[in-house]
Design an enzyme around this catalytic site. Structure first.
Site, mmCIF file in Angstrom:
data_model
loop_
_atom_site.group_PDB
_atom_site.id
_atom_site.type_symbol
_atom_site.label_atom_id
_atom_site.label_comp_id
_atom_site.label_asym_id
_atom_site.label_seq_id
_atom_site.Cartn_x
_atom_site.Cartn_y
_atom_site.Cartn_z
ATOM 1 N N ASP A 80 9.408 1.613 10.213
ATOM 2 C CA ASP A 80 10.339 2.184 9.247
ATOM 3 C C ASP A 80 9.813 2.010 7.817
ATOM 4 O OD1 ASP A 80 13.125 3.216 8.607
ATOM 5 O OD2 ASP A 80 13.126 1.304 7.515
ATOM 6 N N GLU A 111 6.757 5.993 9.560
ATOM 7 C CA GLU A 111 7.637 6.925 8.859
ATOM 8 C C GLU A 111 7.208 6.992 7.389
ATOM 9 O OE1 GLU A 111 12.344 7.550 7.681
ATOM 10 O OE2 GLU A 111 11.395 5.582 7.701
ATOM 11 N N ASP A 125 18.049 10.695 10.469
ATOM 12 C CA ASP A 125 18.237 10.794 9.019
ATOM 13 C C ASP A 125 18.450 12.235 8.573
ATOM 14 O OD1 ASP A 125 18.069 8.077 8.234
ATOM 15 O OD2 ASP A 125 15.897 8.129 8.519
#
Length: 674
Positions: free
Chosen positions: A449, A474, A556
C-alpha cells in the site's frame, strides 16, 4: 248366441282385479279345468245395456276363472267362452278402461312411495346434521328443509336423495332379497375379522384387538443396502463398468497433468516476485464495505468457484488491527483480529484458497502506522504491541507527529505517522513481520500500500527477505490533463511508475494506473488513444508488460468511495481489453459477484487461457481510430473493440484459419486461430 274360443289372451292382467263369484248378476258360469269348457248362458229377457263400469268389470272377472294345476300357474288355454256379441264388445271396452285406470293408480302409488321415501331420507339426514353440528339453529334447520339442496361438510343431500342415489333405488325398487342362512354363514367364514368400532378411548385400550404394527426401517429390505447375489451377471457387469470408468478418469487426470507439464516452459515454472508464473490472474477479494461483515467466513467458500473460473491468486484486505475498520490505518502489526474476522478465521480462509491451488496476497501497509500513546507533548507518536517503537521510528519531515528519524524518501501521508525505513531496527522488524505472515499465517505474496511514501530500494530489501511468489506496488499518480481533457501523451506518467519498479530492482510489479486512465477516455469512440507513436499500447504494459498489473476498478476508485469509477457502460470493453492483453489482469469483487458479470468475465479468462496469453505476450495493433480498435495478441488470438466492421479475413497480414470465440457485437469480438 255365438261361441268364441279364447287362448292366452290379455286376461293375464285380470288376476289383480277383485274376484267376483260365479253366481253374481244371474249368470250361469261353468268352469272346467284344462280340458273342460266354460259355458255362459244368459236369458234373452235379461239382455240389456249395462252402463256401470263395475258391472262389466265384475262380469269380465267372473267370465274368466283360472284353475291352478300342479305347477301353481293359472291357465285359461282351450277355454271356450260363449257370450253375446254386443255384450262381448262392451265387456272388452270396460276391461281396457279398467286396465288403464289400474296402471294410473299404480303410477300414483309409486310416486307417493317415492315422495314418502324422499321425505323420510331428508328427515334422517337432517337428524344426522343436528347430531353432528349442535350449533345449527332452528331457523337454519327450517331453511335446510325447504331447500332441495343442502350443503353439509362440503357435500349435498341432493346427491343422496336424487334418482341416481343407491338409497333411492333401494327405496323405489324395494329391498334386496334376504340372504339365506347358508350363504350368510359362508360369507362370514370368508370375510376378514375386523375389530368392532370403538366409541371411546377406554374401550380401545381394553380391546383384545391389536393395532397395526409396522416393521422397523432396519428390517425392511432396501436396494441401497442389499448385497448383490453371487455370480449375478448383471451385477458383475455394473461393477466392471464402474471399475473401468474409475480407471479411465484416473488416466485422463494423469494425461492432463503430463500434458500441462509438457506445455509448461522453464519461464512459466520459475516464480519471480514481480511476475509470479507469468500467467497470473488476480482477484481482489474485497471492497470498501467488506469490513462490515465476517469477511473471511464469506470468502472461504468462494475458493472453489474462483479456481473453477480461472482465477490464480486472491488479494485479501489488510489483516492487522487498525484505527479505521478497512485496515489501512494499522496499529499493532501482530494483532490479526480485525474487522474482517479473527486470526483463526483468516488462517482457515487462506487454507481454503490453498486447497484450490490459489495464491493469497496480503495487503500490507508499510508506509505509516498509528501510535498507541501520546508523548509528553500530547503527540500520538508512541507505538505499542510487540513493535514498541518511539518517535525515532518516524521521519523528521512529517509535520504532524514530531518524528526524530531521518527525512522521508517519498511523499508524506498526513493522516498517520510516516515510518522511517532508513532505520535498521525498523527494517529488521518489518522483515521479521513479513516472514511471520508468510510462515505462520500462510500468505504467498504482497500487495504493498502507498509505495509512493518510501523508496523502492526498501521494497527490494523486504521482497528479497520474504521471497514472495508475487508482489504488487500501489504507485498511484495523477495523469496529465489539458483544459479538462486527458492528454494523448502519458509517457511521463508511465515513466514515473516504471522508475519505482526499477528502484525495486524489478522485484515487484505495479498497478498500471496509466492504462486505466487512458481506457476511461478511449472507450468513448477515441480508440486511437490505445496506440502510441511506436505502435505499442500506451500504458505501462507498452513499455514493461511483465511488471504491469492492469485493472479497471478497485476498492478506492470504485465501491462506495468512487474516487475514480470506471464508466459503467464500458466495463465489459475494459475487461475485454485487459484480459486479452499482456500484463497481469485484476478482477474486482464487485464486478464479478455483485454486478452479474461473472459469466462474461469467465468467458474472457477462458479465451486468454486457450490462446496461451501471458504477461509478456507480444501485441500487434492493426487498427486504432474513432470507430474501433483491432489487435492481435500472441499468435492465436485477435480481438476487436467498438463498431469497426472487421474480421480476420479482411486483414492481409493475418493468415491461417480463424474461428470466432466471443461475439458481443459492437462491444467486442474475439477470434482464435484454428
Amino acid at each position: 248366441m255365438a261361441t268364441i274360443s279364447v287362448t292366452d289372451v290379455a286376461f293375464r292382467a285380470l288376476p289383480c282385479l277383485p274376484f267376483v263369484s260365479s253366481s253374481s248378476r244371474g249368470s250361469n258360469l261353468h268352469v272346467h279345468h284344462k280340458k273342460y269348457s266354460l259355458t255362459c248362458r244368459k236369458h234373452s229377457n235379461s239382455k240389456r245395456k249395462i252402463s256401470h263400469k263395475s258391472y262389466y268389470l265384475c262380469n269380465s272377472r267372473a267370465a274368466v276363472c283360472c284353475s291352478a294345476g300342479d305347477s301353481g300357474e293359472a291357465s285359461i288355454d282351450n277355454t271356450i267362452l260363449e257370450l253375446d256379441e254386443d255384450d262381448l264388445v262392451t265387456a272388452k271396452q270396460a276391461l281396457y278402461e279398467a286396465i288403464s285406470r289400474q296402471e294410473a293408480l299404480e303410477k300414483e302409488r309409486h310416486q307417493l312411495l317415492e315422495e314418502l321415501a324422499t321425505s323420510k331420507l331428508k328427515q334422517q339426514e337432517l337428524l344426522s346434521i343436528l347430531t353432528q353440528n349442535k350449533k345449527m339453529t332452528i331457523t337454519e334447520l327450517a331453511q335446510s328443509v325447504d331447500e332441495d339442496e343442502t350443503t353439509v361438510n362440503g357435500g349435498r343431500l341432493a346427491l343422496v336423495v336424487d334418482d341416481n342415489s343407491q338409497k333411492s333405488k333401494l327405496i323405489n325398487d324395494g329391498p334386496r332379497r334376504e340372504i339365506p342362512d347358508w350363504m350368510a354363514r359362508r360369507i362370514g367364514s370368508v370375510r376378514p375379522k375386523f375389530p368392532p368400532r370403538k366409541i371411546n378411548f377406554s374401550e380401545v385400550n381394553t380391546s383384545n384387538f391389536k393395532s397395526l404394527e409396522l416393521p422397523n426401517l432396519a428390517e425392511v429390505w432396501s436396494i441401497a443396502q442389499a448385497k448383490p447375489k453371487d455370480s449375478d451377471t448383471l451385477t458383475n457387469h455394473v461393477i466392471e463398468k464402474e471399475v473401468i470408468q474409475k480407471k479411465r478418469k484416473a488416466l485422463e487426470r494423469a494425461l492432463q497433468r503430463k500434458t500441462s507439464q509438457w506445455q509448461e516452459t522453464p519461464e512459466e515454472v520459475k516464480l519471480e516476485p514481480g511476475t509470479g508464473t507469468g500467467r497470473e490472474i488476480v482477484f481482489q477479494g474485497f471492497n470498501w464495505e467488506s469490513c462490515r461483515k465476517k469477511w473471511y467466513q464469506d470468502m472461504a467458500p468462494k475458493a472453489s468457484d474462483l479456481s473453477k473460473c480461472g482465477i490464480t491468486a486472491v488479494w485479501l484486505p489488510p489483516p492487522t488491527e487498525s484505527v479505521a475498520p478497512q485496515g489501512y490505518m494499522p496499529s499493532d502489526l501482530y494483532n490479526l483480529n480485525s474487522a474482517y474476522g479473527t486470526q483463526d478465521e483468516l488462517k482457515h480462509c487462506i487454507e481454503e484458497m490453498h486447497n484450490h491451488h490459489l495464491l493469497v496476497l496480503g495487503d500490507v501497509v508499510l508506509n505509516h502506522r498509528c501510535a498507541h500513546k501520546q508523548s509528553e507533548n500530547g503527540v500520538w507518536n508512541i507505538f505499542g504491541g510487540k513493535l514498541a517503537w518511539g518517535p525515532e521510528a518516524i521521519v523528521c519531515d512529517d509535520p504532524n507527529f514530531q518524528g526524530r528519524g531521518n527525512p522521508s524518501s517519498g511523499d508524506i501521508f498526513h493522516a498517520a505517522p510516516n515510518i522511517d525505513h532508513s532505520q535498521d531496527f525498523v527494517r529488521n522488524d518489518v522483515k521479521e513481520w513479513l516472514n511471520w505472515l508468510k510462515s505462520n499465517i500462510g500468505y504467498d505474496g504482497w500487495r504493498l500500500d502507498f509505495v509512493r511514501g518510501f523508496s523502492g530500494g526498501y521494497v527490494k530489501e523486504y521482497i528479497e527477505s520474504s521471497n514472495p511468489a508475487f508482489a504488487i506496488g500501489e504507485y498511484w499518480d495523477s495523469l496529465a490533463y489539458e483544459g479538462g481533457n486527458l492528454c494523448y501523451n502519458q509517457d511521463a506518467h508511465r515513466q514515473r511508475v516504471i522508475n519505482w519498479i526499477n528502484a525495486t530492482g524489478g522485484t515487484s510489479s505495479a498497478f498500471d494506473v496509466t492504462t486505466k486512465g487512458i481506457l476511461h477516455a478511449a472507450l468513448h469512440n477515441q480508440y486511437w488513444r490505445l496506440i502510441d507513436p511506436n505502435g505499442k499500447p500506451t500504458g505501462v504494459m507498452g513499455w514493461w508488460p511483465s511488471r504491469a498489473v492492469t485493472f479497471v476498478e478497485n476498492h478506492d476508485t470504485g465501491s462506495t468511495q468512487g474516487h475514480w469509477p470506471f464508466p459503467r457502460d464500458k466495463l465489459m470493453q475494459g475487461y475485454a481489453y485487459i484480459l486479452t492483453h499482456p500484463g497481469t489482469p485484476v478482477v474486482f469483487y464487485d464486478h464479478f459477484y455483485d454486478f452479474g458479470l461473472r459469466e462474461v468475465i469467465t468467458e474472457l479468462i477462458e479465451a486468454r487461457k486457450r490462446a496461451g496469453i501471458h504477461c509478456r505476450s507480444p501485441v500487434k495493433i492493426y487498427h486504432a481510430n474513432n470507430d474501433g480498435y483491432v489487435a492481435g495478441i500472441g499468435v492465436t488470438l485477435v480481438m476487436k473493440l467498438g463498431q469497426f466492421d472487421w474480421n480476420p479475413s479482411k486483414e492481409i497480414d493475418l493468415d491461417g484459419s480463424w474461428q470466432k470465440f466471443v461475439d458481443k457485437g459492437s462491444d467486442y469480438q474475439l477470434w482464435l486461430r484454428m
